[in-house]
Design an enzyme around this catalytic site. Structure first.
Site, PDB file in Angstrom:
ATOM      1  CG  MET A   1      50.285  44.900  36.880  1.00  0.00           C
ATOM      2  SD  MET A   1      51.037  46.015  38.073  1.00  0.00           S
ATOM      3  CE  MET A   1      50.060  45.702  39.521  1.00  0.00           C
ATOM      4  N   GLY A   2      50.004  40.118  35.737  1.00  0.00           N
ATOM      5  CA  GLY A   2      50.313  38.715  35.987  1.00  0.00           C
ATOM      6  C   GLY A   2      49.671  38.182  37.254  1.00  0.00           C
TER       7      GLY A   2
ATOM      8  CG  HIS B   1      42.761  36.214  39.705  1.00  0.00           C
ATOM      9  ND1 HIS B   1      41.627  36.827  39.194  1.00  0.00           N
ATOM     10  CD2 HIS B   1      43.536  37.228  40.179  1.00  0.00           C
ATOM     11  CE1 HIS B   1      41.701  38.129  39.376  1.00  0.00           C
ATOM     12  NE2 HIS B   1      42.849  38.413  39.961  1.00  0.00           N
TER      13      HIS B   1
ATOM     14  N   GLY C   1      39.392  36.017  37.467  1.00  0.00           N
ATOM     15  CA  GLY C   1      38.977  37.371  37.088  1.00  0.00           C
ATOM     16  C   GLY C   1      39.627  37.794  35.777  1.00  0.00           C
ATOM     17  CG  HIS C   2      43.837  38.505  35.601  1.00  0.00           C
ATOM     18  ND1 HIS C   2      44.299  37.996  36.798  1.00  0.00           N
ATOM     19  CD2 HIS C   2      44.147  39.826  35.616  1.00  0.00           C
ATOM     20  CE1 HIS C   2      44.874  38.958  37.486  1.00  0.00           C
ATOM     21  NE2 HIS C   2      44.787  40.084  36.804  1.00  0.00           N
TER      22      HIS C   2
ATOM     23  CE  LYS D   1      40.578  43.080  42.333  1.00  0.00           C
ATOM     24  NZ  LYS D   1      41.572  44.066  42.831  1.00  0.00           N
TER      25      LYS D   1
ATOM     26  CD  GLN E   1      43.543  50.046  36.812  1.00  0.00           C
ATOM     27  OE1 GLN E   1      44.526  50.016  37.538  1.00  0.00           O
ATOM     28  NE2 GLN E   1      43.093  48.986  36.183  1.00  0.00           N
TER      29      GLN E   1
ATOM     30  CB  SER F   1      42.731  40.473  44.350  1.00  0.00           C
ATOM     31  OG  SER F   1      43.936  41.211  44.410  1.00  0.00           O
TER      32      SER F   1
ATOM     33  NE  ARG G   1      47.348  44.694  45.463  1.00  0.00           N
ATOM     34  CZ  ARG G   1      48.501  45.348  45.599  1.00  0.00           C
ATOM     35  NH1 ARG G   1      49.288  45.062  46.603  1.00  0.00           N
ATOM     36  NH2 ARG G   1      48.842  46.281  44.736  1.00  0.00           N
TER      37      ARG G   1
END
Length: 279
Positions: A30-31, A34, A36-37, A149, A153, A185, A187
């Site tokens: 979802m853009g 960071h 992690g992605h 994380k 899901q 994250s 967030r």
């Protein structure tokens, strides 16, 4: 690196690649990217011939309109970051590209959507099923990479893959953490200075909990984790659950077979963070 905005362009490009026998790796995001992605992209590069990353903030998986509005959107920076790790194709569609008409499908994920995130965010996992299946139909990946994380899901996506008979291999990848221990994250960028400073207490608590398994029964452990996180005035636990790694069945006793995972959702101010640790 190609940046595409329409599904027709991407479908045409993927068809050509598949005709040449290329293995397609896919990282849906979802853009607000960071490390992690980027670790997922690197994993895809190792295991695939062509890596596709989607950037799409999916409205159907937000049960809180304010959360959707707040979600960070940093497309230009994201594309730049993806260029540094050798991403081949970025797919950044509009909402109308993914949902030309409202998606009214209802998935039945059974027990695994009734606990933890499913219980606290009604409709969230149905939205995940909708968007990931739409993306799988467009990208037609051979392998798809997801971070641990979002532990629950992954179980949901595996269930969806089985239900819709996709042939894609789902590959879970380790949680990437900041130096402080805080799980990376999108967030995290929304945290103010004080909450950012105190949020690492979540993982510190989970790590300490892992060392106390022999001293506490399951219920005592859950209470201890919640109390320990809540002892920090900047944090408030929404839930603590200990579940079986494979089935997500809630653990009642440490002697039950299978690995156990402690999962938490915690508010740092208005920002909701999740984390987990395998015991």
């Amino acid at each position: 690196m190609q940046v595409l905005n329409t599904k027709n362009e991407l479908i045409s490009l993927i068809s050509g690649l598949k005709n040449k026998g290329k293995v397609i790796g896919f990282v849906p995001t979802m853009g607000a990217l960071h490390e992690g992605h980027l670790s997922l992209v690197k994993e895809s590069k190792k295991n695939s011939d062509v890596t596709v990353v989607s950037i799409f903030v999916n409205p159907t998986q937000f049960n809180d309109p304010e959360d959707l509005k707040r979600y960070p959107r940093t497309l230009d920076k994201d594309v730049e970051l993806l260029g540094t790790v050798g991403c081949d194709i970025v797919f950044a569609p509009s909402v109308v590209e993914i949902y030309p008409e409202p998606d009214t499908r209802k998935f039945d994920f059974g027990y695994i959507e009734s606990v933890m995130e499913g219980a606290k965010r009604p409709g969230h996992f149905n939205g995940v099923g909708q968007v990931v299946s739409r993306l799988f139909d467009i990208v037609r990946p051979d392998k798809a990479f997801f971070g641990m994380k979002d532990f629950q899901q992954i179980a949901i996506i595996r269930s969806m893959v089985k239900q819709l008979k996709y042939t894609v291999e789902i590959i879970p990848c380790p949680i990437i953490r900041e130096e402080s221990g805080l799980a990376r994250s999108s967030r995290n960028t929304l945290l103010d200075e004080e909450h950012k400073k105190n949020a690492p207490h979540i993982y510190a608590t989970l790590k300490k909990a892992a060392s106390l398994v022999s001293e506490k029964n399951v219920e005592e452990m859950k209470k201890w984790i919640a109390d320990e996180i809540n002892s920090n005035p900047f944090l408030e636990t929404e839930y603590v659950e200990i579940v079986d790694e494979e089935t997500l069945q809630i653990t009642k006793d440490w002697n039950e077979p299978g690995k156990k995972v402690a999962c938490v959702a915690v508010y740092a101010g208005k920002i909701r963070l999740i984390d987990n640790i395998v015991f």
